[in-house]
Structure formats: C-alpha cells, structure tokens
Design an enzyme around this catalytic site. Structure first.
Site, mmCIF file in Angstrom:
data_model
loop_
_atom_site.group_PDB
_atom_site.id
_atom_site.type_symbol
_atom_site.label_atom_id
_atom_site.label_comp_id
_atom_site.label_asym_id
_atom_site.label_seq_id
_atom_site.Cartn_x
_atom_site.Cartn_y
_atom_site.Cartn_z
ATOM 1 N N LYS A 55 30.983 48.909 43.953
ATOM 2 C CA LYS A 55 32.409 48.609 43.704
ATOM 3 C C LYS A 55 33.322 49.782 43.996
ATOM 4 C CE LYS A 55 29.953 49.651 39.977
ATOM 5 N NZ LYS A 55 28.684 49.207 39.415
ATOM 6 N N VAL A 93 31.259 42.966 41.831
ATOM 7 C CA VAL A 93 32.050 42.600 40.642
ATOM 8 C C VAL A 93 31.220 41.703 39.728
ATOM 9 C CG1 VAL A 93 34.118 41.439 39.783
ATOM 10 C CG2 VAL A 93 34.219 42.720 41.925
ATOM 11 N N ILE A 97 27.227 37.417 38.328
ATOM 12 C CA ILE A 97 28.149 36.271 38.261
ATOM 13 C C ILE A 97 28.753 36.020 39.642
ATOM 14 C CG2 ILE A 97 30.241 35.316 37.227
ATOM 15 C CD1 ILE A 97 29.897 37.229 34.900
ATOM 16 N N LYS A 120 36.533 47.177 39.814
ATOM 17 C CA LYS A 120 36.254 45.736 39.936
ATOM 18 C C LYS A 120 37.557 44.936 39.882
ATOM 19 C CE LYS A 120 31.700 46.403 37.897
ATOM 20 N NZ LYS A 120 30.981 46.525 36.610
ATOM 21 N N GLY A 170 22.659 45.368 35.300
ATOM 22 C CA GLY A 170 21.204 45.308 35.195
ATOM 23 C C GLY A 170 20.586 45.038 36.552
#
Ligand code: HSE
Length: 399
Positions: A100, A127, A131, A200, A298
């Site tokens: 990022k 970001v 997700i 982000k 992670g």
C-alpha cells in the site's frame, strides 16, 4: 505462465504456500494457462525451506527471465520495490502487489507504466488484506456517486483497541501479540501512528473520486494517546473507539480525508468490528450503504488477494485489466479544519462548552461531546480548557 515473488516474508511466504497448495486446481477451473512458481527474491537464505532451491538474491535473475510473465511484489517500501516494479512493467511483465505504501505514493506513475507497456498492475491486496474492495469500488459500484468511503483499515490497531477494550490489555502487550501474529508492519509505527491506514485511505479515495490522492494530503492521527479512561468514557456514551479512515465528498465537490481514532456509535456495525478484522463502508447514491468485512492482515488472507490478482493476470495475459484515474489535484482535498464534526472532549476542571450536548463528570475531569461544527472553530473554542483528549465522533448520515 511462470510466476516470481519479490519478498519471502509474511505475505510472500503465504503467496508461495497458496500457489503451491492450490495452484493445480486454478487451471482446472478455467481455461487460463497453468501457473508455475519459478523464482522468489529475498536477500536472506532459508535452509531446509521447501522453496529453498528457487530463492535468489539477484533481482536480475527475475527481470531477465523471459518466461516470467507475472511478478508478485510483497516486499513493502517504496524505493527498492518501486525500482523493481517499474523495471518489471517496462519489461512487459504484469505486476501484482500487496504494498500500500507503494501504491499510495507511486500508483499513478506505475499505472501509466503498465499502460505504456500493455501490462497489468493490480493491487487488490493493498487495502484491507483479504477483503475484496478494490474491484467492488472501481467496477461493481462504478455507476454510483460515492458520497463516502469509511472504514477500519488497519488490523494491528483494531486488534490492539479490541484487546484494550475487552480484556484491559496494556497497549504494549497487545502490540507485541499483533507482531507475533504477523499483522504489524516491519516498523509498527506505521500501524499505531495511522500511516498504514492513511495509505489505504488514499488508494480508496483515488479509486472512488478518480484523482490520485497522496498520504501528505490526509490529516492522520494514530492511537498511541488513547487511554483506558477514554475507552471507558466512550463506553458510557455508548460508543467504541475505532481507528477510522474517512473520505467524504463535500457539497462543493472537494473531498475531506481524515484518519483518526473516533468514537463510533454502538448502533453502527463498524463499532463491532473486532480483532484483526477490517471493514469498509462504501456509500453510493444509487446502491445506498455497502459494507465489506473480513480479515485485514495476516499471511494467508493477504495472500488470498495477491493470488487472485495473479490469476486475473494469467487469465488476461493478452489484454489489460484497466484501473485508471487522473493525476493529483491539490485543490481537490479540503483542509482538515473545515471538516464538520462533533468532538469528544476530556479535560481537567468542571467547565464545559455552552453548546455541549452531553456531559459526564468524575475524578476532577469533565467529559463532553460538542455540537456539530467546523473542526478548526471548535478546537479554537477549547483553547481555554486544559484538554487531555479530543476525538472525533463518527456520524453516518444518509447520502
Ligand atoms: N500492518 C497492516 C495491518 C497489514 O495491520 O493492517 C495489512 O496491510
């Protein structure tokens, strides 16, 4: 299609593991070419590691290998990583990145280089970890005017705040746990001072509003000054303290950008996003509110997004996946002191602003939430107080 990974740390090792374990099944699910992990760049050696034989400390080995079509940059930083990514794009290789800092600082230049060389430059993992939010924002929601993008964009600080709120864990102990779990940046200052969330937010705002936004343009505060007392007072007001990044479009067309710990009302879903989880709220004029929730940091969650970009590149090796935006426009970002907001204030003494709506008092302290007003004007009114903490109160009005 041969793949190379730059960096064999938390993210790079997860990408190698995912490609090794699931790689064969990707080709069975579609007509894309089979993928083979051919090189990993890292200056360290990894004796006994299953990928030991393909680890090189020479970037030239990757750059000059014409069989490598896709490079996954997982090193971090915006200097050596920038040189490597630019060189790969100029050589016609597609690049995917989880970095990022690189995308926020150099994304515009790198996208131009990708265009010029008919290569892809994808950054879904940059970001909110695993997700999917880059494609939803720039493609699936493209029909909307986006009035706001807001979210918990840093897993480390959300983990720390959750442990402080739920177990009374000390800040330093919670940070050490986050580091052990592989959530924190190499220098965790970037997490706790808000810089990582800021980068982000820049990427999200760039995609939502179509002009490149740089980290220097974002008012950024971290969580290091949050105390157990603030957490308790926030709870008394039925709020949780969260590190939020917010990009909002003002009536005059400019955008307001803030990263700061804020009081989030417990009536809103974002207040209940815990541990390493991130959440991104996108508010469009047609779709209304859409919220994305999942693991924001992670090894494997981030690798999930990196490998998805690798697969996308493999499926589109003959044509570009187009993400596009305009260069930076300094006048597009409104000064932070113009933000219209209510403030939580904790101060010594027993006085309060006449306009305060809610007041609590204990231990020689006064704690109140101000009326809505311009941030700079309200702060000026607080000059007479011995202020210990000022935090924004997040409100989510309908677009
Ligand atoms: N240090 C980052 C975080 C990693 O905690 O969210 C994912 O970008």
């Amino acid at each position: 299609m041969n793949i190379a990974i730059l960096g064999y740390g938390v993210v790079g090792s997860g990408v190698a593991q995912l490609l090794t374990e699931n790689g064969a099944s990707y080709a069975q699910r579609s007509t894309q070419p089979a993928m083979q992990l051919k090189h990993i760049l890292d200056k360290r050696s990894f004796p006994g590691d299953e990928h030991e034989t393909i680890i090189t400390s020479e970037f030239g080995v990757i750059l000059n290998d014409p069989s490598v079509g896709i490079v996954a940059e997982c090193m971090g930083g915006a200097t050596f990583a920038y040189d490597c990514v630019l060189a790969c794009l100029q050589a016609g290789k597609s690049v995917v990145t989880s970095n990022k800092e690189l995308v926020a600082a150099k994304g515009y230049e790198l996208m131009q280089a990708a265009k010029a060389n008919n290569a892809n430059f994808l950054f879904e993992a940059s970001v909110a970890g695993g997700i999917p939010v880059i494609r939803p924002l720039s493609q699936c929601l493209a029909a909307n005017h986006i009035c706001e993008v807001a979210g918990i964009l840093n897993g480390t600080t959300n983990f720390i705040l959750t442990r402080m709120i739920e177990d009374g864990t000390a800040f330093a102990d919670a940070l050490a746990q986050a580091q052990e779990l592989g959530y924190a940046e190499a220098d965790p200052t970037a997490d706790v001072e808000g810089h990582d969330a800021c980068r982000k937010l820049c990427i999200l705002a760039t995609l939502a509003y179509g002009k490149h936004v740089y980290p220097e343009q974002v008012h950024t505060e971290g969580i290091t000054k949050i105390t157990a007392e603030d957490v308790e007072y926030a709870a008394a007001f039925k709020h949780n303290i969260k590190l939020l990044g917010r990009a909002q479009q003002l009536d005059d067309g400019r955008i307001s950008l803030v990263v700061a710990p804020m009081l989030v009302p417990r009536s809103h879903m974002i207040a209940h996003v815990k541990d390493v989880y991130n959440a991104v709220l996108i508010r469009g004029d047609a779709v209304g509110d859409v919220m994305f929730h999942g693991r924001g940091a992670g090894s494997m969650p981030t690798a999930s997004a990196v490998v998805a970009d690798i697969i996308d590149c493999a499926k589109h090796c003959e044509r570009r996946r187009v993400f596009d935006w305009l260069p930076n426009d300094p006048a597009f970002v409104a000064p932070a002191n113009e933000e219209c907001v209510r403030l939580y204030v904790r101060a010594s003494g027993d006085a309060a602003l006449p306009s305060a709506e809610t007041i609590a008092q204990s231990n020689g302290e006064v704690v109140f939430i101000t009326s809505r007003g311009k941030y700079g004007e309200t702060i000026a009114k607080l000059a007479a107080f011995d202020v210990k903490t000022v935090l924004r109160v997040a409100e989510f009005e309908a677009c």
